[in-house]
Design an enzyme around this catalytic site. Sequence first.
Site, PDB file in Angstrom:
ATOM      1  N   TRP A 236      55.232  45.224  63.654  1.00 44.58           N
ATOM      2  CA  TRP A 236      56.027  44.850  64.890  1.00 44.58           C
ATOM      3  C   TRP A 236      56.860  45.927  65.308  1.00 44.58           C
ATOM      4  CZ3 TRP A 236      61.404  43.555  66.968  1.00 44.58           C
ATOM      5  CH2 TRP A 236      61.503  43.374  68.426  1.00 44.58           C
ATOM      6  N   HIS A 237      56.868  46.007  66.828  1.00 46.64           N
ATOM      7  CA  HIS A 237      56.843  47.045  67.479  1.00 46.64           C
ATOM      8  C   HIS A 237      58.331  47.549  68.269  1.00 46.64           C
ATOM      9  CE1 HIS A 237      52.531  47.766  66.167  1.00 46.64           C
ATOM     10  NE2 HIS A 237      52.973  49.542  65.620  1.00 46.64           N
TER      11      HIS A 237
END
Length: 308
Positions: A236-237
């Site tokens: 996840w960013h």
Amino acid sequence: MTDRIPLLIDTDPGVDDAWALLMAFASPHHEVLGLTISAGNVGLAHTVRNALKLCEIAKADVPVFPGCAVPLVFPADDAAYVHGRDGFGDTGYLAPARRAEAEHAALAMIRLSHAHPGLLLVCLGPLTNLALALRLDPTLPSRVGRLLVMGGAVTGQGNTSASAEFNLGFDPEAAHIVFEAFESFDLVDWELVLRHGLPHAEVEAWLAAGTPKAAFYRAISRRTREWSEDRRGSLWHCADGLAMAAALEPEAATGWQHRAIEVETGGRFARGATIVDWTGRTGRPAKARILAGLDPARLHHWLRLALA
Ligand code: RIB
Ligand code: CA
């Protein structure tokens, strides 16, 4: 008299903005002067309401200043498909008790720069408010000690078009005004964010911390984390979280690259793209200090401190 660093944050909350704001509120070394709010991830009414709600959850008595509802020149699409229609995962949270300030974000930026010359300004959304402030007062940069912008894609690997990153692609004219006005600024771009992905399992473990902030963030981020897992895989960013960690702890940087940079405001295929002069062939001033990397352990430290 506090010796904490005065910090002003321009933001379009937005799920990743929210984690960045919680990090700033948790920093013992910074005094958050206020939040200036832009449209971007979702419309201004939602981004303002989300900022007020987050301050309430974090018990942060920080003024929230509504800014521009639209980009300077041309309309742009929001990112509700990532963050939810309301920008906070459509959880239907109880309305915040507090109201936003009556003062416009651009005017608040100018006023606070006089009250706190040398302040740290962190921009986590489209640069519309800052561009307006610069048009109202071109001397503003002289009172900003350090500007850090989350935006751009320094080798053209965009996230809102083939080559444009969302914040600068939403209002390229505003970004151009900002990049022209400041002698130097720090840039945390989308491609660096992709190199600092967070394992979903680790994020879920952090969000199970059992605190009110962790519980709230777990709820508002669920939708975008599920979207990300479907679309981008196991990492996840948190773009704004990375940017805020670099703002709060520049010593955690593993390197910076100073380069001249332009924002494309025309063009059929690349409006909003950031054009970096990597070889110095233009002779233009190398204003952008592009973050090359950040110690992952320090990023994780700030992300977890934010939820404590
Ligand atoms: O491209 C990522 C940026 O666009 C982040 O600031 C995110 O919140 C959106 O505003
Ligand atoms: Ca943002």
